[in-house]
Design a protein around this motif. Structure first.
Motif, PDB file in Angstrom:
ATOM      1  N   PRO A  11       0.822  -1.221   0.000  1.00  0.00           N
ATOM      2  CA  PRO A  11       0.000   0.000   0.000  1.00  0.00           C
ATOM      3  C   PRO A  11       0.852   1.266   0.000  1.00  0.00           C
ATOM      4  CG  PRO A  11      -0.784  -1.577   1.630  1.00  0.00           C
ATOM      5  CD  PRO A  11       0.531  -2.098   1.144  1.00  0.00           C
ATOM      6  N   SER A  12       0.387   2.249  -0.707  1.00  0.00           N
ATOM      7  CA  SER A  12       1.059   3.546  -0.740  1.00  0.00           C
ATOM      8  C   SER A  12       0.087   4.614  -0.258  1.00  0.00           C
ATOM      9  CB  SER A  12       1.537   3.871  -2.160  1.00  0.00           C
ATOM     10  OG  SER A  12       0.433   3.880  -3.060  1.00  0.00           O
ATOM     11  N   GLY A  13       0.614   5.793  -0.025  1.00  0.00           N
ATOM     12  CA  GLY A  13      -0.247   6.894   0.387  1.00  0.00           C
ATOM     13  C   GLY A  13      -0.508   6.967   1.870  1.00  0.00           C
ATOM     14  N   THR A  14       0.171   6.120   2.662  1.00  0.00           N
ATOM     15  CA  THR A  14       0.025   6.171   4.116  1.00  0.00           C
ATOM     16  C   THR A  14       1.396   6.365   4.746  1.00  0.00           C
ATOM     17  OG1 THR A  14       0.242   3.772   4.348  1.00  0.00           O
ATOM     18  CG2 THR A  14      -1.982   4.641   4.059  1.00  0.00           C
ATOM     19  N   ALA A  15       1.401   6.960   5.917  1.00  0.00           N
ATOM     20  CA  ALA A  15       2.673   7.176   6.607  1.00  0.00           C
ATOM     21  C   ALA A  15       3.323   5.865   6.994  1.00  0.00           C
ATOM     22  CB  ALA A  15       2.447   8.047   7.848  1.00  0.00           C
ATOM     23  N   CYS A  16       2.497   4.861   7.316  1.00  0.00           N
ATOM     24  CA  CYS A  16       3.019   3.544   7.701  1.00  0.00           C
ATOM     25  C   CYS A  16       1.929   2.517   7.423  1.00  0.00           C
ATOM     26  CB  CYS A  16       3.418   3.525   9.170  1.00  0.00           C
ATOM     27  SG  CYS A  16       3.994   1.919   9.764  1.00  0.00           S
ATOM     28  N   ALA A  17       2.135   1.691   6.413  1.00  0.00           N
ATOM     29  CA  ALA A  17       1.132   0.699   6.040  1.00  0.00           C
ATOM     30  C   ALA A  17       0.932  -0.314   7.164  1.00  0.00           C
ATOM     31  CB  ALA A  17       1.552  -0.016   4.764  1.00  0.00           C
ATOM     32  N   PHE A  18      -0.326  -0.606   7.475  1.00  0.00           N
ATOM     33  CA  PHE A  18      -0.725  -1.607   8.479  1.00  0.00           C
ATOM     34  C   PHE A  18      -0.283  -1.252   9.900  1.00  0.00           C
ATOM     35  CE2 PHE A  18       0.137  -3.967   4.444  1.00  0.00           C
ATOM     36  CZ  PHE A  18      -1.183  -4.196   4.097  1.00  0.00           C
TER      37      PHE A  18
END
Length: 507
Positions: free
Chosen positions: A140-147
């Motif tokens: 996943p992209s677009g998040t500061a830290c996936a999961f």
């Protein structure tokens, strides 16, 4: 005659092609177990030969491996590799959105003031790996830290730690309503698609009460695994010895090979445990076993077996352990807690002779209470099955490494307190009533038929898996042999003997 030769040659070529790609080898290695210095052939059909009702059929939905959630319990003691374990599990999962973690994270408030907890360290590691381009394209992209919200942590001061059993009791507090539960050590690595593979392995037992458990191989074996290799060798714990304070200790694992499915077993190992999460709820860790090491694993086996669960040695390796030197150990904090109480409680649980002091320390333990035994099998029946009886005392000597017969469950005459599945159903009702403990459910992944990213799975075989070719003559025969060699080389896994550059992604 010329046309006949052409037709026969093409038919033979088609036969060879289908042999390489069909995934059905002509010969399989017989299931065997190593005990003593010899391999002994197993008859797995004996496992269900006893009188009595068969195991409860698995209660799962279709495509369980794709839609089930998995809770990964980790007990970490001043462990810097915890973040690596979490990232390895997520990167190599087929469905990382369905994997959740419960980490009992213990750091010394006096010596580790700058050490982040496992969730914080995971996010820092995830950002570094993403910036370096070492994460999968599907990440996943677009998040500061996936999961990041999948990693639940209970942090505690390691200076007052009370050992691994207490830490594992804390990790269970982070469980919500996930379907499957996996316990691993805080310095483990995962094979590719381990999540789907473990669920598929569990389903092969055809037993809702199955718990897969064993010690696991070193990480240097990770890239040498072949899930389709019928002779795959796996660790197999089946012998015990008298350990510290007169308690039961598992001996070093022997081995099994050629298993077509998980093998019924008598013992449980803390390095890997996988099954339905009702086992964690119904048979919780005893939080009063301060600094107990010897006795932890057999107490877990005894309690699970008396509650009606069945233990199995996994037939394939899915998780791997980093057995390099551990920097910090729980034994450094043994002055904290009450170890004598934990030893006394286990001696009472095992039916050993108690001193007056032991009897006093163990008095609060209800033998059939929350941290005691179940009522689906008697302790005597389990002792006969495992070969372990501390009232004698007697340890298992290796006979349990071979063929076993499952011990049928006792009729509890409708006692709801003795039925693990009913106890778990009440637990889920309480979670629903609270309204705050449900695990977020991501949408199901696309089916293999509609997923554009789905690649065709091809069976990997070696030349030895096939029967010898008949003698061929003529130029056409030489061409067919050459083409077959190419096909077999494509089907045969190659092991370069080198470690992968990215140790998070299994190869």
């Amino acid at each position: 005659n010329h046309n006949h030769d052409i037709i026969m040659s093409r038919l033979l070529f088609l036969f060879i092609f289908l042999q390489c790609y069909s995934g059905q080898p002509v010969e399989n290695t017989l299931p065997q177990s190593l005990y003593g210095d010899e391999w002994h052939t197993l008859d797995l059909e004996l496992e269900l030969s006893a009188d009595g009702p068969p195991p409860v059929a698995p209660r799962v939905v279709a495509n369980a491996g794709d839609v089930s959630t998995i809770f990964v319990g980790i007990a970490a003691f001043r462990e810097r590799r915890c973040a690596t374990t979490v990232l390895s599990a997520l990167v190599n999962a087929a469905n990382p959105a369905r994997v959740f973690f419960g980490v009992s994270d213990e750091w010394s408030e006096s010596h580790d003031t700058d050490e982040p907890s496992c969730d914080v360290a995971y996010c820092a590691l995830e950002r570094r790996e993403r910036a370096a381009g070492r994460l999968p394209a599907s990440w996943p992209s677009g998040t500061a830290c996936a999961f990041a919200d999948h990693v639940r942590v209970l942090r505690a001061d390691a200076d007052f730690a009370r050992g691994p059993t207490y830490a594992r009791a804390r990790q269970q507090r982070l469980l919500r309503d996930e379907h499957f539960c996996l316990q691993v050590d805080s310095h483990s690595l995962f094979s590719r698609r381990w999540d789907v593979a473990l669920v598929s392995d569990w389903l092969l037992t055809q037993n809702e009460m199955a718990v897969l458990s064993s010690y696991i191989p070193h990480v240097d074996q990770l890239e040498r695994q072949d899930e389709h290799n019928p002779s795959a060798e796996v660790p197999h714990i089946c012998k015990t010895q008298i350990g510290g304070y007169g308690l039961v200790r598992n001996q070093q694992a022997t081995a099994a090979r050629g298993l077509p499915r998980p093998k019924l077993n008598t013992l449980w190992g803390a390095g890997l445990s996988f099954g339905k999460c009702h086992a964690e709820v119904v048979v919780p860790y005893d939080p009063y076993l301060d600094h107990v090491f010897d006795g932890e694993e057999y107490s877990r086996a005894l309690r699970l077996l008396t509650w009606g669960y069945d233990l199995y040695t996994p037939h394939r390796n899915r998780v791997f352990h980093n057995y390099t030197r551990v920097e910090h150990r729980w034994s450094a904090t043994r002055e904290a807690g009450n170890m004598a109480r934990g030893v006394a409680r286990l001696r009472k649980l095992f039916g050993a002779k108690l001193t007056a002091e032991d009897a006093q320390l163990a008095a609060p333990l209800d033998l059939y209470g929350r941290y005691g035994l179940g009522r689906r099998r008697t302790a005597a029946a389990v002792a006969a099955f495992t070969g372990v009886d501390l009232s004698v005392p007697r340890m298992s000597d290796g006979a349990q490494c071979g063929d076993l017969v499952r011990v049928p469950l006792d009729d509890v005459l409708g006692d709801k307190r003795a039925d693990a599945l009913r106890v778990y159903a009440l637990h889920l009702e309480q979670l629903a009533a609270n309204g705050t403990s449900a695990t977020p459910r991501p949408p199901p992944p696309p089916s293999p038929a509609t997923s554009a990213a789905t690649t065709r799975r091809r069976r990997t075989l070696s030349v030895s898996d096939h029967s010898p070719l008949f003698a061929l003559v003529g130029v056409q025969a030489l061409v067919i042999v050459a083409v077959c060699v190419v096909l077999v080389r494509r089907c045969t896994p190659r092991n370069t003997g080198r470690r992968p550059n990215n140790h998070f992604v299994a190869v």
